[in-house]
Design a protein around this motif. Structure first.
Motif, short mmCIF file in Angstrom:
data_model
loop_
_atom_site.label_atom_id
_atom_site.label_comp_id
_atom_site.label_asym_id
_atom_site.label_seq_id
_atom_site.Cartn_x
_atom_site.Cartn_y
_atom_site.Cartn_z
N ALA A 39 0.82 -1.19 0.00
CA ALA A 39 0.00 0.00 0.00
C ALA A 39 0.87 1.26 0.00
CB ALA A 39 -0.92 -0.02 1.22
N PHE A 40 0.32 2.33 -0.58
CA PHE A 40 0.96 3.64 -0.52
C PHE A 40 1.14 4.02 0.95
CE2 PHE A 40 0.36 8.32 -0.43
CZ PHE A 40 1.44 8.69 -1.19
N ASP A 41 2.35 4.39 1.34
CA ASP A 41 2.69 4.58 2.75
C ASP A 41 3.41 5.92 2.95
OD1 ASP A 41 3.63 4.46 5.35
OD2 ASP A 41 4.14 2.33 5.25
N PRO A 42 2.66 7.00 3.23
CA PRO A 42 3.29 8.31 3.40
C PRO A 42 4.37 8.35 4.47
CG PRO A 42 0.92 8.56 3.15
CD PRO A 42 1.18 7.09 3.30
N GLN A 43 4.15 7.64 5.57
CA GLN A 43 5.14 7.68 6.63
C GLN A 43 6.45 7.00 6.21
OE1 GLN A 43 4.90 9.55 9.25
NE2 GLN A 43 6.99 8.99 9.80
N ARG A 44 6.32 5.91 5.49
CA ARG A 44 7.53 5.24 5.00
C ARG A 44 8.23 6.11 3.96
NH1 ARG A 44 7.97 0.39 1.69
NH2 ARG A 44 5.71 0.24 1.77
N LEU A 45 7.45 6.81 3.14
CA LEU A 45 8.04 7.74 2.18
C LEU A 45 8.83 8.83 2.90
CD1 LEU A 45 5.20 8.15 -0.46
CD2 LEU A 45 7.54 7.41 -0.92
N ARG A 46 8.26 9.36 3.97
CA ARG A 46 8.97 10.40 4.74
C ARG A 46 10.27 9.85 5.33
NH1 ARG A 46 3.39 11.73 6.17
NH2 ARG A 46 2.93 13.88 5.50
#
Length: 234
Positions: A39-46
């Motif tokens: 899944a798209f994961d904003p926190q992991r991207l950060r």
């Protein structure tokens, strides 16, 4: 191929052009195979951006998140313009050899934003992934590998743009890092399409039928997908 506002385009010899195309067109096997995705994961991207590019990278990533929020409920034309303008403004065209120390490297959107630099493939991939995140499905989008004529000369070089197809048989609208406006393909007489691809298929020339699995045939695209999975995009 570069954005005209930053650098003069490097001239590719015929040998280098053909070598570039040949290096992309790898592998064998037909048919489309599903790819396991997270899944798209904003926190992991950060976290990925912080680890690789620090606060400067995080700042542009937050701008990207804001863009997603701003465009989420807009019509398709607004989404196309917003995404095209965002990456044309935030990424400066620089040759791969200067950015990555390689002749031809395809960056993920995180890598392109983190560096703030990239070439035509990086613009196209970033726009493609962003529009997909905004709900534009793959059937409407293809990255198009073209032979681009330089000015009025007969000199050509390898280039990539993103095409938006309102229907499978429609002429695409072209999102490019060279020409800031989004224009129908019929108006881009400087571009000769060679093949196009997205997450689901690969098309030769103007064919309407997919000929291969892009993950099997395009090693650089496969590498981008794998890194995006690790970073948190997909």
């Amino acid at each position: 191929m570069p954005a005209s506002s930053h650098h003069s385009p490097p001239v590719f010899s015929r040998r280098r052009f053909l070598a570039t195309v040949g290096a992309l067109w790898l592998g064998a096997g037909l048919g489309i195979h599903s790819t396991p995705t997270a899944a798209f994961d904003p926190q992991r991207l950060r976290q990925s951006m912080q680890q690789q590019y620090g606060q400067a990278g995080l700042a542009i990533l937050e701008e990207w998140f804001a863009l997603l929020q701003q465009l989420q409920n807009q019509d398709i034309q607004t989404k196309l313009r917003g995404v095209n303008d965002f990456f044309n403004r935030h990424i400066r065209w620089v040759d791969d050899i200067q950015v990555w120390g390689e002749e031809d490297f395809w960056a993920t959107p995180l890598e392109a934003m983190g560096k703030g630099q990239g070439d035509c493939e990086d613009y196209s991939i970033a726009k493609y992934i962003t529009l997909k995140q905004l709900g534009v499905t793959s059937q409407y989008l293809r990255m198009i590998y073209v032979r681009a004529r330089i000015g009025r000369s007969q000199i050509t070089q390898a280039h990539m743009v993103l095409g938006y197809y309102s229907t499978p048989d429609a002429q695409p609208l072209v999102l490019d890092n060279i020409v800031p406006s989004i224009t129908p393909a019929s108006q881009r007489t400087d571009l000769d399409p060679l093949f196009s691809f997205n997450s689901d298929g690969l098309w030769a020339g103007g064919s309407s039928e997919s000929r291969a699995d892009p993950l099997a045939r395009l090693s650089r695209w496969r590498s981008v997908i794998e890194r995006m999975q690790t970073q948190g995009f997909i």
